[in-house]
Design a protein around this motif. Sequence first.
Motif, PDB file in Angstrom:
ATOM      1  N   PRO A  94       0.815  -1.223   0.000  1.00  0.00           N
ATOM      2  CA  PRO A  94       0.000   0.000   0.000  1.00  0.00           C
ATOM      3  C   PRO A  94       0.846   1.269   0.000  1.00  0.00           C
ATOM      4  CG  PRO A  94      -0.836  -1.587   1.600  1.00  0.00           C
ATOM      5  CD  PRO A  94       0.492  -2.099   1.136  1.00  0.00           C
ATOM      6  N   HIS A  95       1.952   1.247   0.713  1.00  0.00           N
ATOM      7  CA  HIS A  95       2.837   2.415   0.761  1.00  0.00           C
ATOM      8  C   HIS A  95       3.491   2.635  -0.605  1.00  0.00           C
ATOM      9  CE1 HIS A  95       2.645   2.584   5.215  1.00  0.00           C
ATOM     10  NE2 HIS A  95       2.443   1.281   5.070  1.00  0.00           N
ATOM     11  N   PHE A  96       3.901   1.551  -1.242  1.00  0.00           N
ATOM     12  CA  PHE A  96       4.499   1.646  -2.575  1.00  0.00           C
ATOM     13  C   PHE A  96       3.501   2.232  -3.578  1.00  0.00           C
ATOM     14  CE2 PHE A  96       5.066  -0.138  -6.797  1.00  0.00           C
ATOM     15  CZ  PHE A  96       6.378   0.219  -7.081  1.00  0.00           C
ATOM     16  N   ARG A  97       2.281   1.720  -3.559  1.00  0.00           N
ATOM     17  CA  ARG A  97       1.267   2.206  -4.505  1.00  0.00           C
ATOM     18  C   ARG A  97       0.971   3.688  -4.289  1.00  0.00           C
ATOM     19  NH1 ARG A  97      -1.814  -1.177  -7.494  1.00  0.00           N
ATOM     20  NH2 ARG A  97      -3.586   0.218  -7.274  1.00  0.00           N
ATOM     21  N   LYS A  98       0.935   4.114  -3.028  1.00  0.00           N
ATOM     22  CA  LYS A  98       0.710   5.533  -2.741  1.00  0.00           C
ATOM     23  C   LYS A  98       1.852   6.385  -3.284  1.00  0.00           C
ATOM     24  CE  LYS A  98      -0.211   8.828   1.011  1.00  0.00           C
ATOM     25  NZ  LYS A  98       0.777   9.828   0.512  1.00  0.00           N
ATOM     26  N   THR A  99       3.072   5.908  -3.124  1.00  0.00           N
ATOM     27  CA  THR A  99       4.223   6.652  -3.645  1.00  0.00           C
ATOM     28  C   THR A  99       4.127   6.807  -5.152  1.00  0.00           C
ATOM     29  OG1 THR A  99       5.633   5.854  -1.837  1.00  0.00           O
ATOM     30  CG2 THR A  99       6.739   6.730  -3.775  1.00  0.00           C
ATOM     31  N   MET A 100       3.797   5.734  -5.852  1.00  0.00           N
ATOM     32  CA  MET A 100       3.687   5.808  -7.312  1.00  0.00           C
ATOM     33  C   MET A 100       2.554   6.742  -7.739  1.00  0.00           C
ATOM     34  SD  MET A 100       6.217   4.077  -8.371  1.00  0.00           S
ATOM     35  CE  MET A 100       7.015   4.581  -6.812  1.00  0.00           C
ATOM     36  N   ARG A 101       1.442   6.685  -7.023  1.00  0.00           N
ATOM     37  CA  ARG A 101       0.321   7.578  -7.348  1.00  0.00           C
ATOM     38  C   ARG A 101       0.717   9.029  -7.119  1.00  0.00           C
ATOM     39  NH1 ARG A 101      -3.831   6.580  -3.324  1.00  0.00           N
ATOM     40  NH2 ARG A 101      -2.740   8.220  -2.180  1.00  0.00           N
ATOM     41  N   ASP A 102       1.309   9.297  -5.962  1.00  0.00           N
ATOM     42  CA  ASP A 102       1.674  10.679  -5.632  1.00  0.00           C
ATOM     43  C   ASP A 102       2.731  11.227  -6.589  1.00  0.00           C
ATOM     44  OD1 ASP A 102      -0.079  10.446  -3.535  1.00  0.00           O
ATOM     45  OD2 ASP A 102       1.464  10.324  -1.974  1.00  0.00           O
ATOM     46  N   ALA A 103       3.609  10.347  -7.079  1.00  0.00           N
ATOM     47  CA  ALA A 103       4.664  10.773  -7.999  1.00  0.00           C
ATOM     48  C   ALA A 103       4.194  10.826  -9.451  1.00  0.00           C
ATOM     49  CB  ALA A 103       5.869   9.844  -7.884  1.00  0.00           C
ATOM     50  N   GLY A 104       2.955  10.382  -9.705  1.00  0.00           N
ATOM     51  CA  GLY A 104       2.427  10.393 -11.064  1.00  0.00           C
ATOM     52  C   GLY A 104       3.112   9.400 -11.984  1.00  0.00           C
ATOM     53  N   LEU A 105       3.513   8.240 -11.431  1.00  0.00           N
ATOM     54  CA  LEU A 105       4.285   7.269 -12.209  1.00  0.00           C
ATOM     55  C   LEU A 105       3.531   5.971 -12.481  1.00  0.00           C
ATOM     56  CD1 LEU A 105       7.766   7.749 -10.512  1.00  0.00           C
ATOM     57  CD2 LEU A 105       7.159   8.340 -12.878  1.00  0.00           C
ATOM     58  N   GLU A 106       2.229   5.962 -12.281  1.00  0.00           N
ATOM     59  CA  GLU A 106       1.483   4.722 -12.464  1.00  0.00           C
ATOM     60  C   GLU A 106       1.433   4.276 -13.925  1.00  0.00           C
ATOM     61  OE1 GLU A 106      -1.706   4.341  -8.932  1.00  0.00           O
ATOM     62  OE2 GLU A 106      -2.043   6.070 -10.241  1.00  0.00           O
ATOM     63  N   ASP A 107       1.732   5.172 -14.856  1.00  0.00           N
ATOM     64  CA  ASP A 107       1.760   4.793 -16.271  1.00  0.00           C
ATOM     65  C   ASP A 107       3.133   4.303 -16.711  1.00  0.00           C
ATOM     66  OD1 ASP A 107       2.851   7.363 -15.904  1.00  0.00           O
ATOM     67  OD2 ASP A 107       2.439   7.938 -17.985  1.00  0.00           O
ATOM     68  N   VAL A 108       4.115   4.436 -15.844  1.00  0.00           N
ATOM     69  CA  VAL A 108       5.496   4.056 -16.181  1.00  0.00           C
ATOM     70  C   VAL A 108       5.937   2.816 -15.410  1.00  0.00           C
ATOM     71  CG1 VAL A 108       7.909   4.807 -16.178  1.00  0.00           C
ATOM     72  CG2 VAL A 108       6.097   6.441 -16.710  1.00  0.00           C
ATOM     73  N   VAL A 109       5.559   2.753 -14.135  1.00  0.00           N
ATOM     74  CA  VAL A 109       6.007   1.686 -13.241  1.00  0.00           C
ATOM     75  C   VAL A 109       4.958   0.579 -13.184  1.00  0.00           C
ATOM     76  CG1 VAL A 109       6.614   1.095 -10.867  1.00  0.00           C
ATOM     77  CG2 VAL A 109       7.411   3.261 -11.871  1.00  0.00           C
ATOM     78  N   ILE A 110       5.397  -0.648 -13.428  1.00  0.00           N
ATOM     79  CA  ILE A 110       4.520  -1.820 -13.362  1.00  0.00           C
ATOM     80  C   ILE A 110       4.873  -2.601 -12.107  1.00  0.00           C
ATOM     81  CG2 ILE A 110       3.817  -3.946 -14.524  1.00  0.00           C
ATOM     82  CD1 ILE A 110       4.828  -2.619 -17.158  1.00  0.00           C
ATOM     83  N   PRO A 111       4.020  -2.579 -11.077  1.00  0.00           N
ATOM     84  CA  PRO A 111       4.329  -3.332  -9.862  1.00  0.00           C
ATOM     85  C   PRO A 111       4.168  -4.831 -10.097  1.00  0.00           C
ATOM     86  CG  PRO A 111       2.649  -1.628  -9.471  1.00  0.00           C
ATOM     87  CD  PRO A 111       2.780  -1.811 -10.945  1.00  0.00           C
ATOM     88  N   VAL A 112       5.137  -5.593  -9.602  1.00  0.00           N
ATOM     89  CA  VAL A 112       5.073  -7.050  -9.653  1.00  0.00           C
ATOM     90  C   VAL A 112       5.173  -7.548  -8.220  1.00  0.00           C
ATOM     91  CG1 VAL A 112       6.097  -9.172 -10.530  1.00  0.00           C
ATOM     92  CG2 VAL A 112       6.175  -7.075 -11.928  1.00  0.00           C
ATOM     93  N   ALA A 113       4.025  -7.909  -7.645  1.00  0.00           N
ATOM     94  CA  ALA A 113       3.990  -8.337  -6.239  1.00  0.00           C
ATOM     95  C   ALA A 113       4.295  -9.827  -6.155  1.00  0.00           C
ATOM     96  CB  ALA A 113       2.643  -8.012  -5.611  1.00  0.00           C
ATOM     97  N   ALA A 114       5.569 -10.149  -6.331  1.00  0.00           N
ATOM     98  CA  ALA A 114       6.038 -11.533  -6.293  1.00  0.00           C
ATOM     99  C   ALA A 114       7.512 -11.516  -5.949  1.00  0.00           C
ATOM    100  CB  ALA A 114       5.817 -12.223  -7.641  1.00  0.00           C
ATOM    101  N   SER A 115       8.034 -12.655  -5.533  1.00  0.00           N
ATOM    102  CA  SER A 115       9.469 -12.721  -5.275  1.00  0.00           C
ATOM    103  C   SER A 115      10.215 -12.658  -6.600  1.00  0.00           C
ATOM    104  CB  SER A 115       9.821 -14.007  -4.534  1.00  0.00           C
ATOM    105  OG  SER A 115       9.739 -15.123  -5.400  1.00  0.00           O
ATOM    106  N   ALA A 116      11.430 -12.122  -6.550  1.00  0.00           N
ATOM    107  CA  ALA A 116      12.244 -12.042  -7.760  1.00  0.00           C
ATOM    108  C   ALA A 116      12.529 -13.424  -8.307  1.00  0.00           C
ATOM    109  CB  ALA A 116      13.548 -11.305  -7.445  1.00  0.00           C
ATOM    110  N   ARG A 117      12.693 -14.396  -7.432  1.00  0.00           N
ATOM    111  CA  ARG A 117      12.970 -15.768  -7.867  1.00  0.00           C
ATOM    112  C   ARG A 117      11.807 -16.306  -8.710  1.00  0.00           C
ATOM    113  NH1 ARG A 117      15.715 -20.199  -4.753  1.00  0.00           N
ATOM    114  NH2 ARG A 117      15.796 -18.690  -3.063  1.00  0.00           N
ATOM    115  N   VAL A 118      10.582 -16.071  -8.268  1.00  0.00           N
ATOM    116  CA  VAL A 118       9.407 -16.563  -8.996  1.00  0.00           C
ATOM    117  C   VAL A 118       9.244 -15.829 -10.323  1.00  0.00           C
ATOM    118  CG1 VAL A 118       6.890 -16.657  -8.954  1.00  0.00           C
ATOM    119  CG2 VAL A 118       8.194 -17.378  -6.948  1.00  0.00           C
ATOM    120  N   PHE A 119       9.390 -14.505 -10.304  1.00  0.00           N
ATOM    121  CA  PHE A 119       9.184 -13.735 -11.525  1.00  0.00           C
ATOM    122  C   PHE A 119      10.219 -14.077 -12.586  1.00  0.00           C
ATOM    123  CE2 PHE A 119       9.307  -9.646 -13.988  1.00  0.00           C
ATOM    124  CZ  PHE A 119       8.043  -9.783 -14.552  1.00  0.00           C
ATOM    125  N   ALA A 120      11.426 -14.426 -12.162  1.00  0.00           N
ATOM    126  CA  ALA A 120      12.478 -14.765 -13.123  1.00  0.00           C
ATOM    127  C   ALA A 120      12.094 -15.964 -13.988  1.00  0.00           C
ATOM    128  CB  ALA A 120      13.786 -15.057 -12.394  1.00  0.00           C
TER     129      ALA A 120
END
Length: 204
Positions: A94-120
């Motif tokens: 939730p804190h991360f999403r608020k930061t992206m919203r407040d910074a106006g970066l939701e069109d640039v940053v794609i959140p991946v809520a998973a471990s790096a090992r799994v996403f790889a």
Amino acid sequence: MDLPINIEAVKGFLAPEEGRALHDAARDTAALGPALEIGSYCGKSTVYLGLGARAGGGQVLAVDHHRGSEENQPGAMFHDPDLADGHGGIDTLPHFRKTMRDAGLEDVVIPVAASARVFARVWAQPLGMVFIDGGHTLEAALVDYRAYAPKVAPGGILAIHDVHPDPETGGRPPYEVYELALASGLFRGLALVDTLALLRRLDV
């Protein structure tokens, strides 16, 4: 560089000069592929990456399970009770999403809520930049390096945070991974900005 938010109010440890270096690296490598961040926490470094990627016409994949690293858990040195999830753990999403919203970066940053090992396991596209700032145990740091260093496109950048050449100033695993990257023959060192190491992927 003008920032759209008060970056000091965002939880996390990142020196301003490190942030500027991340911004420039993301901007300069955007044409090679997305930037991928391992360990977004509450989004401080992601703001710099996102602004740089936007300037270069690129995107950022922000990979984090958002349950915190070892040092963030209850009872650990860097635990922050403001991040408690009410179930005995922490949740930074939730804190991360608020930061992206407040910074106006939701069109640039794609959140991946998973471990790096799994996403790889599912990400195969070349990456213009990889920023390793996840778990700081040797096992975690090695997993991140081995999973993503081969995915950096030739000419791209591998960035590693919390690199301390002097063992008296910080933990060793990120520095050991930095040395491993240099010894691999795949990367050459570009700069060490405070504790941020930057390496260029060679065309080999």
